[in-house]
Design a protein around this motif. Sequence first.
Motif, PDB file in Angstrom:
ATOM      1  N   ASP A  79       0.839  -1.204   0.000  1.00 17.76           N
ATOM      2  CA  ASP A  79       0.000   0.000   0.000  1.00 17.76           C
ATOM      3  C   ASP A  79       0.879   1.261   0.000  1.00 17.76           C
ATOM      4  N   ILE A  80       1.911   1.243   0.841  1.00 16.65           N
ATOM      5  CA  ILE A  80       2.797   2.420   0.906  1.00 16.65           C
ATOM      6  C   ILE A  80       3.478   2.629  -0.442  1.00 16.65           C
ATOM      7  N   MET A  81       3.986   1.534  -1.024  1.00 14.23           N
ATOM      8  CA  MET A  81       4.682   1.653  -2.316  1.00 14.23           C
ATOM      9  C   MET A  81       3.734   2.220  -3.372  1.00 14.23           C
ATOM     10  N   ASN A  82       2.509   1.713  -3.371  1.00 14.76           N
ATOM     11  CA  ASN A  82       1.530   2.205  -4.354  1.00 14.76           C
ATOM     12  C   ASN A  82       1.297   3.700  -4.182  1.00 14.76           C
ATOM     13  N   GLN A  83       1.157   4.105  -2.908  1.00 11.50           N
ATOM     14  CA  GLN A  83       0.886   5.524  -2.670  1.00 11.50           C
ATOM     15  C   GLN A  83       2.112   6.388  -2.982  1.00 11.50           C
ATOM     16  N   LEU A  84       3.305   5.819  -2.688  1.00 15.62           N
ATOM     17  CA  LEU A  84       4.531   6.580  -2.969  1.00 15.62           C
ATOM     18  C   LEU A  84       4.669   6.893  -4.456  1.00 15.62           C
TER      19      LEU A  84
END
Length: 621
Positions: free
Chosen positions: A150-155
């Motif tokens: 999720d973090i990678m996607n948002q980053l």
Amino acid sequence: MIIFVMGVCGSGKSTIGDALAQKLNIPFFDGDDFHPQENIDKMSKGEPLNDNDRAGWLAALNAKAKEEKNAIFACSALKETYRTILFEGLTNGHLVYLKGSYELIDKRMKARKNHFMPPGLLDSQFATLEEPTYGIQTSIDQSPDLIIKDIMNQLTADKQEFGLIGLGVMGKSLARNLAGKGFKLALYNRFVKDSEEKVAEKFIEEFDVFNEAKGFEDLKAFVNSLARPRKIFLMVNAGKITDYVIEDLKPLLEEGDIIIDGGNSHFKDTERRIDELAKNGLHFVGSGVSGGEEGALKGPSIMPGGHQEAYEKIAPYLEAIAARDARGNACCTYIGKGGSGHFVKMIHNGIEYAEMQLIAESYALLRYVNGLSPEAISGVFDEWMKAGLSSYLLETSQKLLLKKEGEDFLIDLILDKAGNKGTGSWTTVVMAELGIPATMISSALFARYISSFKDKRTQYTAHFNAETKSGNPINVEALKEAYALARLVNHQQGFELIKRASDEFSWELNLSELARIWTNGCIIRSELMEGLIGQLKEGTDFLLNTPNITAQLGSLREVAVTAITSGVSVPCHLSAVDYLNAHLYNHHTANMIQAQRDFFGAHTYKRVDDPNGPSHHTIWE
Ligand code: 6PG
């Protein structure tokens, strides 16, 4: 990039921060390790920290972040004022908030042992918490893997994943190929008043495949649009232009970013650029790309060289757009260190020069000695294709001979002055430096040079008053065998040159892999190349071993004699036959050369009765 992973105690900052750091391959720092002892003592006693306690600690983290440039920090950062201190002066900071309910975290805290913060402090943490209204927020009520995802996607959500500079013919085709494979592209083309305005934006509008792409003519905006580490493919002219673009890019990039040069750059320029950019922590990958406009669009052969760790990061992109070999594998592989990628592309082009020249010579013999029409010659080439000699270059030649303009064959309307862009001459210089006689490549190059002196040729023709004779026709079967053997010699010489460079520069090149990625996508793809994969895999670099090699040599000699007596220039066939002749007998010319050297310069010589013994000098008169 600097990422602060924030949240109350027990939200998983250290676990997630550490895993994220591994994913991004950057260092991780636990904010707890930056607390002074007084703070730790206080927390251990169950006393909450006040703002004064926290100020020095936050400033220390901020200083460390500035020093690191790329790192992840776990830090509770509960209040907005704390976050202000953490982010002070950072231009590349991101906030990740691990969000969880009191109940969930309380349950986790109670299950946690040997931690200096007793579970009772959670109340005060939640009381202090000012939830951020910006940055990346993710629920901790899911597995660590999903949180990272999720973090990678948002980053990267609002970022483009791959950049390309230079929308010439090749750049445009590569961009369409990349976008077609689902990559989110940032495309940049320079702004030149009246001639190149909004090139990238207009190009993006032309094709549906670019629905996620963004176009730029402002370099800074282009760079900022890219996810880190930035991956930027240059498709600009080799030489000075490449250096100018790199100079413009350098101040905009950050440690770990990767520039890929897909042009036909000289391998020594590539080595210089790798060293220069490494000083700024930037990676440079020199990548040969072969296949022309169509190859770039549908799948080229790609030859990337440089730091392997940088290659690993761009491999998913390059391998996705490359052509496929007969087994479905990408015609793209990590070539080796330094400028090896561009070196092998240069030799690819050298082999290409000789392959083209051999076909041109076969054409000339059939046309001027045998008097065949372009159409009939096309038919001969077609037969050769079916007889085990198929190659991309023979196929294109077979096709182009049929092209007409009105009543004329187009081939007859093309001025016979060959151009070149330099890779053949670089190969010729390198072979001289490395001491490898790849004579067919240099002959092909010089044939192009001679062709360019059109006036001189006209003058010589009048002076010698010697026409091309069409007395003895060439035996077409012998010509085919001669062509087959000459091609083998060309490949033998080309691979020998690569092997020599690999040893000299400690590149550890895998010749069989090179043959494999040259079986599709590139200009020298051929049935012959397919066969070389296995031979080179066995570790041999002796490729001249077809069953009928002796008969082929007879044909090559026969063709050479007929060509010479007919007055048709066939330098590549002659180089091939002479290369073989020179290797075939022990009665060479070099003893005469040695005697001459010793006669006038006392250069000494070895004796046949003691070849490894001392050198001799003779007083000749
Ligand atoms: C390729 C070609 C391509 C081009 C060269 C040679 O692999 O796609 O080799 O790179 O043909 O630039 O060009 P010249 O014949 O002009 O030297």
